[in-house]
Design an enzyme around this catalytic site. Structure first.
Site, PDB file in Angstrom:
ATOM      1  N   HIS A 189       0.830  -1.195   0.000  1.00 59.99           N
ATOM      2  CA  HIS A 189       0.000   0.000   0.000  1.00 59.99           C
ATOM      3  C   HIS A 189       0.872   1.256   0.000  1.00 59.99           C
ATOM      4  O   HIS A 189       1.802   1.364   0.796  1.00 59.99           O
ATOM      5  CB  HIS A 189      -0.916  -0.020   1.223  1.00 59.99           C
ATOM      6  CG  HIS A 189      -1.906   1.077   1.250  1.00 59.99           C
ATOM      7  ND1 HIS A 189      -2.262   1.709   2.411  1.00 59.99           N
ATOM      8  CD2 HIS A 189      -2.633   1.668   0.267  1.00 59.99           C
ATOM      9  CE1 HIS A 189      -3.155   2.639   2.147  1.00 59.99           C
ATOM     10  NE2 HIS A 189      -3.397   2.633   0.847  1.00 59.99           N
ATOM     11  N   ASP A 226       7.648   8.208 -20.562  1.00 57.00           N
ATOM     12  CA  ASP A 226       7.987   8.333 -21.977  1.00 57.00           C
ATOM     13  C   ASP A 226       9.473   8.015 -22.150  1.00 57.00           C
ATOM     14  O   ASP A 226      10.187   7.777 -21.175  1.00 57.00           O
ATOM     15  CB  ASP A 226       7.615   9.719 -22.518  1.00 57.00           C
ATOM     16  CG  ASP A 226       8.311  10.878 -21.808  1.00 57.00           C
ATOM     17  OD1 ASP A 226       9.467  10.719 -21.359  1.00 57.00           O
ATOM     18  OD2 ASP A 226       7.701  11.954 -21.716  1.00 57.00           O
ATOM     19  N   HIS A 265       7.031  19.620 -13.218  1.00 54.30           N
ATOM     20  CA  HIS A 265       7.817  18.528 -13.798  1.00 54.30           C
ATOM     21  C   HIS A 265       9.106  18.262 -13.018  1.00 54.30           C
ATOM     22  O   HIS A 265       9.499  17.104 -12.845  1.00 54.30           O
ATOM     23  CB  HIS A 265       8.120  18.825 -15.271  1.00 54.30           C
ATOM     24  CG  HIS A 265       8.746  17.682 -16.000  1.00 54.30           C
ATOM     25  ND1 HIS A 265       8.140  16.452 -16.136  1.00 54.30           N
ATOM     26  CD2 HIS A 265       9.933  17.572 -16.635  1.00 54.30           C
ATOM     27  CE1 HIS A 265       8.923  15.641 -16.822  1.00 54.30           C
ATOM     28  NE2 HIS A 265      10.022  16.299 -17.138  1.00 54.30           N
ATOM     29  N   TYR A 310       5.714  15.126 -21.595  1.00 57.13           N
ATOM     30  CA  TYR A 310       5.146  14.909 -20.259  1.00 57.13           C
ATOM     31  C   TYR A 310       4.263  13.669 -20.146  1.00 57.13           C
ATOM     32  O   TYR A 310       3.396  13.596 -19.271  1.00 57.13           O
ATOM     33  CB  TYR A 310       4.374  16.158 -19.788  1.00 57.13           C
ATOM     34  CG  TYR A 310       5.212  17.403 -19.835  1.00 57.13           C
ATOM     35  CD1 TYR A 310       6.210  17.620 -18.899  1.00 57.13           C
ATOM     36  CD2 TYR A 310       5.029  18.347 -20.844  1.00 57.13           C
ATOM     37  CE1 TYR A 310       7.000  18.758 -18.944  1.00 57.13           C
ATOM     38  CE2 TYR A 310       5.813  19.489 -20.901  1.00 57.13           C
ATOM     39  CZ  TYR A 310       6.793  19.690 -19.955  1.00 57.13           C
ATOM     40  OH  TYR A 310       7.576  20.816 -20.002  1.00 57.13           O
ATOM     41  N   ALA A 311       4.474  12.678 -20.993  1.00 55.75           N
ATOM     42  CA  ALA A 311       3.693  11.431 -20.934  1.00 55.75           C
ATOM     43  C   ALA A 311       4.306  10.515 -19.880  1.00 55.75           C
ATOM     44  O   ALA A 311       4.933   9.499 -20.187  1.00 55.75           O
ATOM     45  CB  ALA A 311       3.645  10.768 -22.304  1.00 55.75           C
ATOM     46  N   ASN A 312       4.125  10.919 -18.630  1.00 59.71           N
ATOM     47  CA  ASN A 312       4.686  10.207 -17.481  1.00 59.71           C
ATOM     48  C   ASN A 312       3.651  10.200 -16.372  1.00 59.71           C
ATOM     49  O   ASN A 312       2.901  11.162 -16.214  1.00 59.71           O
ATOM     50  CB  ASN A 312       5.938  10.926 -16.964  1.00 59.71           C
ATOM     51  CG  ASN A 312       6.968  11.156 -18.036  1.00 59.71           C
ATOM     52  OD1 ASN A 312       7.533  10.216 -18.572  1.00 59.71           O
ATOM     53  ND2 ASN A 312       7.213  12.424 -18.369  1.00 59.71           N
TER      54      ASN A 312
END
Length: 131
Positions: free
Chosen positions: A20, A28, A98, A120-122
């Site tokens: 948990h 990316d 970021h 920013y594909a994270n």
């Protein structure tokens, strides 16, 4: 041989070991990966596999209570952001700059690097519980 869910043995093992609030990152191809964090590199060529393809497989096999994304994705990559919102509508969202996002990746159990080549594909996925 496993028939369903995550077939990649490294990802399956990480998911099975999460407790948990533990975190994993789906990234990316440009996100810097700290040396201290396990790297699972799936990138085979630019764009493959995509961020969304990997995200979908992982979220089908993981209890997620919270996600963290960089604020910049909301304006600089609206298409991916809208898909994240749709696919993870049950999760709580945390937005950070970021640079702070990159700092938070240092605490992850693993970073899964995709071939995604959009800004920013994270995402940081925070494990929930199944009970």
């Amino acid at each position: 041989m496993k028939k369903h869910g995550v077939l990649n043995s490294e990802i399956a093992a990480i998911l099975a070991a999460l407790g948990h609030t533990d975190t994993i990152v789906i990234a990316d191809c440009g996100l810097p990966i700290p040396d201290s964090v396990k790297r699972i590199d799936l990138a085979v060529e630019l764009g493959k596999p995509s961020f969304l393809d990997v995200l979908q497989v992982v979220i089908e096999d993981m209890a997620i209570e919270k996600v963290t994304v960089a604020e910049e994705i909301t304006t600089n990559n609206r298409e991916i952001y809208k898909e994240i919102e749709t696919r993870l509508k049950e999760a709580n969202f945390e937005y950070v700059l970021h640079e702070e996002f990159k700092e938070k990746t240092k605490q992850a159990k693993a970073i899964i690097r995709t071939g995604e080549a959009t800004p920013y594909a994270n995402i940081i996925l925070h494990a929930g519980v199944i009970f």
